[in-house]
Design an enzyme around this catalytic site. Structure first.
Site, PDB file in Angstrom:
ATOM      1  N   ARG A 258       0.848  -1.184   0.000  1.00  0.00           N
ATOM      2  CA  ARG A 258       0.000   0.000   0.000  1.00  0.00           C
ATOM      3  C   ARG A 258       0.884   1.235   0.000  1.00  0.00           C
ATOM      4  O   ARG A 258       1.531   1.541   0.992  1.00  0.00           O
ATOM      5  CB  ARG A 258      -0.912  -0.029   1.239  1.00  0.00           C
ATOM      6  CG  ARG A 258      -1.589   1.282   1.542  1.00  0.00           C
ATOM      7  CD  ARG A 258      -2.651   1.139   2.638  1.00  0.00           C
ATOM      8  NE  ARG A 258      -2.168   0.596   3.885  1.00  0.00           N
ATOM      9  CZ  ARG A 258      -1.549   1.283   4.846  1.00  0.00           C
ATOM     10  NH1 ARG A 258      -1.281   2.565   4.679  1.00  0.00           N
ATOM     11  NH2 ARG A 258      -1.178   0.699   5.968  1.00  0.00           N
ATOM     12  N   HIS A 262      -3.712   4.042   4.893  1.00  0.00           N
ATOM     13  CA  HIS A 262      -4.748   3.007   5.012  1.00  0.00           C
ATOM     14  C   HIS A 262      -6.095   3.579   4.569  1.00  0.00           C
ATOM     15  O   HIS A 262      -6.786   3.018   3.725  1.00  0.00           O
ATOM     16  CB  HIS A 262      -4.826   2.501   6.453  1.00  0.00           C
ATOM     17  CG  HIS A 262      -5.973   1.581   6.708  1.00  0.00           C
ATOM     18  ND1 HIS A 262      -5.996   0.282   6.253  1.00  0.00           N
ATOM     19  CD2 HIS A 262      -7.151   1.770   7.352  1.00  0.00           C
ATOM     20  CE1 HIS A 262      -7.137  -0.298   6.613  1.00  0.00           C
ATOM     21  NE2 HIS A 262      -7.854   0.587   7.282  1.00  0.00           N
ATOM     22  N   TYR A 271       4.104   5.133  11.574  1.00  0.00           N
ATOM     23  CA  TYR A 271       4.440   3.741  11.863  1.00  0.00           C
ATOM     24  C   TYR A 271       5.307   3.061  10.803  1.00  0.00           C
ATOM     25  O   TYR A 271       5.711   1.911  10.992  1.00  0.00           O
ATOM     26  CB  TYR A 271       3.163   2.914  12.088  1.00  0.00           C
ATOM     27  CG  TYR A 271       2.134   2.993  10.972  1.00  0.00           C
ATOM     28  CD1 TYR A 271       2.266   2.243   9.810  1.00  0.00           C
ATOM     29  CD2 TYR A 271       1.016   3.814  11.101  1.00  0.00           C
ATOM     30  CE1 TYR A 271       1.331   2.308   8.804  1.00  0.00           C
ATOM     31  CE2 TYR A 271       0.063   3.885  10.092  1.00  0.00           C
ATOM     32  CZ  TYR A 271       0.224   3.132   8.949  1.00  0.00           C
ATOM     33  OH  TYR A 271      -0.715   3.192   7.947  1.00  0.00           O
TER      34      TYR A 271
END
Length: 368
Positions: A258, A262, A271
């Site tokens: 990705r 998200h 993160y």
């Protein structure tokens, strides 16, 4: 009694046909006609550029949050390419390009992301389920659909999508177990994009692959380079043929990434490292497939630019139509029209109360 060894399949095949450096394994190259290859490329470009336009609309407050698909176009477009119109697609929420390929309109995606239930309406001639946001809940539904197909002795199949995070849910294991026991014609496509929101793949399972989880349930498992649309197509075609032949279900793990957040409510910089993202950008599925089509003589820089121009115009037209439709869908009472064929008494009461409240609000507005 002495200990005995129980023998069972313990190997998972990995498929890569067109690697990130442009090397092609001609012995595995699928025999796809030019028009199909170019259509796949166009929808990859459409999916990517639609992502960017949706992001702009969201940042402007014209739609709500949405899940970008950038980087994962090959993983779901290559999967649906072998399906027929009679086959069923059961999406999660990151398969927009595949849904468009299967006939969903750009306007419905925009309407859905703007919060209008009309965006989830599926035309009668499209064998698709609406997008599923709850993780893995669509998997048992897909297996039930597969069981109905088998019960009716039909030869179509079901293809259901989900992410790596879904493999940590109970619904995933229940669905695979049912599929294995009843040998239903379902193709499970896992888009392993390395992150379940902020949880990395390494913290979800000790399994070397996600595909090997198929072995425990007695179904076929295969892992593919999810950024190689030729490899994904090949695995999906084999799985579809396997299901049509009455041989049961297949789990395909598409190893992909990705590239964006998200959803637009997420900040991936909190993160994961930029260096990781850059490494995966070098494996971009659209760039890779574009080079392949140039090598085949099907595409050149001029045609690429033309496709981008056409796609941008198509997206803008869809935005205009969707926003015009939104202006017509302003009555909150419409929400009561899409749940029950006949409203039960307690919902009728709620509707009446809301209608009275809206009337009072309008009176106040009319009188300043």
């Amino acid at each position: 009694m002495p200990r005995k060894t129980i023998n069972f399949p313990d190997k998972i095949e990995y498929i890569s046909i067109l690697d990130e450096n442009g090397r092609l394994d001609k012995s595995l190259e699928p025999d796809l006609p030019q028009d199909v290859l170019l259509r796949l490329y166009r929808y990859m470009v459409l999916g990517r550029r639609f992502d960017q336009r949706l992001l702009n609309l969201q940042r402007q407050g014209r739609i709500g949050t949405f899940p970008p698909i950038s980087g994962q176009e090959a993983a779901h477009l290559g999967a649906v390419a072998p399906l027929t119109t009679d086959d069923w697609m059961v999406p999660a929420f990151r398969e927009t390009a595949a849904e468009l390929y299967r006939g969903r309109s750009l306007e419905s995606v925009i309407l859905g992301n703007a919060g209008f239930s009309e965006g989830s309406s599926i035309p009668e001639d499209q064998n698709m389920f609406p997008m599923s946001v709850p993780i893995a809940t669509q998997l048992p539904h897909a297996v039930g659909l597969g069981w109905a197909i088998k019960y009716d002795k039909k030869d179509n199949i079901v293809m259901v999508f989900f992410g790596d995070g879904a493999t940590s849910e109970g619904d995933f294991h229940e669905a695979l177990n049912f599929a294995g026991v009843y040998q239903v014609p379902v193709v499970f496509v896992c888009q392993n994009n390395q992150w379940a929101i902020s949880i990395p793949r390494s913290k979800q399972t000790r399994s070397q692959t996600l595909a090997q989880k198929a072995l425990a349930y007695g179904i076929t498992g295969v892992q593919v380079d999810g950024n190689d649309i030729l490899a994904v197509y090949t695995a999906a075609k084999e799985a579809a043929d396997h299901g049509r032949a009455g041989k049961g279900a297949t789990l395909i793990e598409c190893v992909t990434y990705r590239l964006m957040m998200h959803t637009t409510a997420d900040d991936p910089k909190r993160y994961r490292k930029d260096e990781e993202v850059e490494q995966w950008k070098a494996r971009d599925p659209i760039i890779r497939f574009g080079k392949y089509l140039k090598y085949k003589g099907f595409l050149d820089d001029g045609k690429m630019k033309s496709i981008e121009t056409e796609v941008d115009r198509e997206i803008q037209d869809a935005v205009d139509r969707a926003e015009a439709e939104m202006k017509k869908l302003t009555d909150p009472l419409h929400m009561f029209e899409h749940i029950y064929a006949e409203l039960p008494p307690h919902i009728q009461i709620q509707r009446s109360e809301m209608a009275r409240e809206l009337t009072e609000l309008q009176k106040e507005a009319d009188h300043g």
